[in-house]
Design an enzyme around this catalytic site. Structure first.
Site, mmCIF file in Angstrom:
data_model
loop_
_atom_site.group_PDB
_atom_site.id
_atom_site.type_symbol
_atom_site.label_atom_id
_atom_site.label_comp_id
_atom_site.label_asym_id
_atom_site.label_seq_id
_atom_site.Cartn_x
_atom_site.Cartn_y
_atom_site.Cartn_z
ATOM 1 N N ARG A 171 -9.057 -3.200 -4.055
ATOM 2 C CA ARG A 171 -10.219 -3.167 -3.145
ATOM 3 C C ARG A 171 -11.555 -3.322 -3.882
ATOM 4 O O ARG A 171 -12.568 -2.708 -3.504
ATOM 5 C CB ARG A 171 -10.230 -1.863 -2.316
ATOM 6 C CG ARG A 171 -9.029 -1.656 -1.445
ATOM 7 C CD ARG A 171 -8.798 -2.769 -0.433
ATOM 8 N NE ARG A 171 -7.479 -2.621 0.111
ATOM 9 C CZ ARG A 171 -6.395 -3.262 -0.370
ATOM 10 N NH1 ARG A 171 -6.513 -4.148 -1.353
ATOM 11 N NH2 ARG A 171 -5.211 -3.061 0.148
ATOM 12 N N SER A 221 -9.605 1.566 7.640
ATOM 13 C CA SER A 221 -9.432 2.725 6.752
ATOM 14 C C SER A 221 -10.784 3.090 6.167
ATOM 15 O O SER A 221 -11.427 2.265 5.537
ATOM 16 C CB SER A 221 -8.497 2.387 5.592
ATOM 17 O OG SER A 221 -7.261 1.996 6.084
ATOM 18 N N GLU A 291 -14.009 3.465 1.345
ATOM 19 C CA GLU A 291 -13.735 2.027 1.250
ATOM 20 C C GLU A 291 -14.845 1.273 2.010
ATOM 21 O O GLU A 291 -15.293 0.220 1.594
ATOM 22 C CB GLU A 291 -12.365 1.729 1.868
ATOM 23 C CG GLU A 291 -11.993 0.267 1.837
ATOM 24 C CD GLU A 291 -10.541 0.024 2.243
ATOM 25 O OE1 GLU A 291 -9.633 0.669 1.687
ATOM 26 O OE2 GLU A 291 -10.332 -0.815 3.133
HETATM 27 C C1 FAD Z 1 -9.265 -2.446 12.354
HETATM 28 C C2 FAD Z 1 -9.475 -2.801 10.902
HETATM 29 C C3 FAD Z 1 -8.400 -3.005 10.076
HETATM 30 C C4 FAD Z 1 -8.581 -3.347 8.725
HETATM 31 N N1 FAD Z 1 -7.491 -3.556 7.940
HETATM 32 C C5 FAD Z 1 -7.670 -3.881 6.641
HETATM 33 C C6 FAD Z 1 -6.547 -4.113 5.785
HETATM 34 O O1 FAD Z 1 -5.397 -4.046 6.192
HETATM 35 N N2 FAD Z 1 -6.781 -4.431 4.502
HETATM 36 C C7 FAD Z 1 -8.043 -4.549 3.990
HETATM 37 O O2 FAD Z 1 -8.196 -4.853 2.804
HETATM 38 N N3 FAD Z 1 -9.115 -4.331 4.768
HETATM 39 C C8 FAD Z 1 -8.968 -4.005 6.062
HETATM 40 N N4 FAD Z 1 -10.056 -3.784 6.860
HETATM 41 C C9 FAD Z 1 -11.402 -3.860 6.283
HETATM 42 C C10 FAD Z 1 -12.063 -5.237 6.354
HETATM 43 O O3 FAD Z 1 -11.473 -6.056 7.336
HETATM 44 C C11 FAD Z 1 -11.997 -5.927 5.008
HETATM 45 O O4 FAD Z 1 -12.649 -5.147 4.045
HETATM 46 C C12 FAD Z 1 -12.661 -7.316 5.042
HETATM 47 O O5 FAD Z 1 -12.389 -7.952 3.825
HETATM 48 C C13 FAD Z 1 -14.174 -7.232 5.234
HETATM 49 O O6 FAD Z 1 -14.655 -8.536 5.484
HETATM 50 P P1 FAD Z 1 -15.933 -8.789 6.405
HETATM 51 O O7 FAD Z 1 -16.166 -10.250 6.463
HETATM 52 O O8 FAD Z 1 -15.787 -8.102 7.704
HETATM 53 O O9 FAD Z 1 -17.062 -8.125 5.518
HETATM 54 P P2 FAD Z 1 -18.309 -7.268 6.007
HETATM 55 O O10 FAD Z 1 -17.845 -5.968 6.553
HETATM 56 O O11 FAD Z 1 -19.219 -8.067 6.852
HETATM 57 O O12 FAD Z 1 -19.023 -7.003 4.615
HETATM 58 C C14 FAD Z 1 -18.421 -6.195 3.618
HETATM 59 C C15 FAD Z 1 -19.097 -6.513 2.290
HETATM 60 O O13 FAD Z 1 -18.741 -7.835 1.916
HETATM 61 C C16 FAD Z 1 -19.906 -8.576 1.585
HETATM 62 N N5 FAD Z 1 -19.697 -9.980 1.935
HETATM 63 C C17 FAD Z 1 -19.376 -10.486 3.160
HETATM 64 N N6 FAD Z 1 -19.293 -11.827 3.088
HETATM 65 C C18 FAD Z 1 -19.568 -12.167 1.812
HETATM 66 C C19 FAD Z 1 -19.669 -13.410 1.107
HETATM 67 N N7 FAD Z 1 -19.486 -14.576 1.723
HETATM 68 N N8 FAD Z 1 -19.965 -13.377 -0.217
HETATM 69 C C20 FAD Z 1 -20.177 -12.209 -0.856
HETATM 70 N N9 FAD Z 1 -20.123 -11.008 -0.240
HETATM 71 C C21 FAD Z 1 -19.815 -10.989 1.068
HETATM 72 C C22 FAD Z 1 -21.009 -7.957 2.439
HETATM 73 O O14 FAD Z 1 -22.280 -8.202 1.873
HETATM 74 C C23 FAD Z 1 -20.628 -6.487 2.400
HETATM 75 O O15 FAD Z 1 -21.177 -5.838 1.281
HETATM 76 C C24 FAD Z 1 -9.898 -3.462 8.205
HETATM 77 C C25 FAD Z 1 -10.995 -3.251 9.053
HETATM 78 C C26 FAD Z 1 -10.791 -2.934 10.392
HETATM 79 C C27 FAD Z 1 -11.981 -2.761 11.275
#
Ligand code: FAD
Length: 299
Positions: A171, A221, A291
């Protein structure tokens, strides 16, 4: 600032004082001063250079599934890459724009009989967000399939980074520490059997839907897995399931999740996170590391 941004991305791609609630899975958070949606890689570079030149705060938003935005919102520029979402399949490789959903990339892999991204079928993040934190589930992670990524660095320069140079581990990656913006990712997969790939994805979807409170707004999580423990089990054993502060509640379905049950404020949601950390520390001596990321200003 508005006119300078408009000269880069055009007016239809900027919103001033934009509410961010609907850009996060928790449905929390205040407004962004300037919400900017570039449509080309060059525009991303120019916006970064402008923010540097004018010393304006700059925040990057993915699909908002791992973020809690505070009630006061975010000052300066918030960049959203949702329009850079092309997905191209070339043999056993998939090239995806950072704004594409990782679940859609996983679906494209299935359609093209490619195996390796099944684990990502239910992760609600964008490609950029998935690389940022080396997203993973059910034994798979981005690190296993990423070949390289196109990024823009802090100075606005475009570079190609090999996966090994992004320090992907549990992570985490060096993307936040280096301030990289992911523009595009190239995944290396293998030819597989459509029915087998689909069966794995169906099974993972069933597991996710039956165990996680997906019917409520949530950040997934809340905590990383502490070495030797499971965060959800520690929270459950601490008697915290159902604990509610304002509209935020520790999920009764999965103790590792906090839900926005009834129009919570970000303050209530964050107070509940801190309360859980405090109680688990007192009872078990374990420090739960978040996380989910918390950004923005207090209301
Ligand atoms: C219901 C649910 C289930 C989930 N299950 C999982 C799972 O099974 N496994 C898991 O690992 N995660 C899980 N997550 C967490 C989440 O989906 C992941 O962490 C995902 O990778 C976040 O991506 P995002 O685009 O939504 O990022 P955001 O939440 O929008 O941003 C998170 C961080 O990433 C940065 N970021 C976003 N885009 C970029 C980019 N293009 N370049 C650089 N930095 C960037 C942002 O600046 C921020 O700091 C879950 C979340 C939810 C709500």
């Amino acid at each position: 600032m508005y006119d300078q941004l408009a000269s880069i991305v055009s007016k239809e791609n900027i919103v001033q004082n934009k509410p961010l609630k609907n850009h996060t899975y928790t449905r929390l958070g205040g407004n962004a001063d300037y919400f900017v949606t570039p449509v080309t890689y060059e525009q991303v570079q120019h916006v970064v250079k402008l923010a540097n030149q004018e010393k304006v705060p700059f925040t990057l938003l993915g699909n908002g599934s791992n973020l809690i935005i505070k009630d006061g919102g975010i000052r300066g520029i918030v960049m959203y890459l949702g329009k850079l979402a092309a997905i191209t399949v070339e043999g056993t490789k998939i090239i995806a724009g950072s704004g594409a959903l990782i679940a859609n990339v996983s679906k494209q892999a299935l359609t093209n009989h490619l195996t390796g991204l099944e684990f990502a079928c239910g992760i609600p993040g964008s490609v950029g967000g998935a690389l940022f934190m080396n997203a993973g589930a059910y034994g798979g992670e981005i690190k296993d399939v990423l070949l390289r990524a196109k990024i823009v660095d802090r100075d606005g320069e475009l570079k190609v980074m090999e996966a090994k140079d992004l320090d992907l581990s549990y992570r985490t990656s060096n993307i936040p520490t280096n301030g990289y913006i992911v523009l595009e990712a190239e995944f290396g997969l293998e030819v597989g059997d459509f029915k087998q790939i689909k069966a794995v994805m169906d099974d993972l979807t069933y597991k996710r839907e039956s165990k996680q409170p997906l019917e409520y707004p949530t950040c997934g999580s809340v905590f990383k897995r502490p070495p030797g423990y499971f965060a959800g089990k520690l929270i459950q054993d601490s008697g915290l399931q159902g604990k509610q502060i304002g509209g935020a509640q520790v999920s009764l379905k999965h103790a590792g999740f906090i839900i926005n049950k009834d129009e919570a404020s970000a303050k209530e949601y964050i107070t509940l996170i801190e309360y859980v950390q405090q109680v688990v520390k007192e009872k078990y001596g374990v420090s739960l590391e978040r996380e989910v990321r918390i950004i923005g200003e207090d209301g």
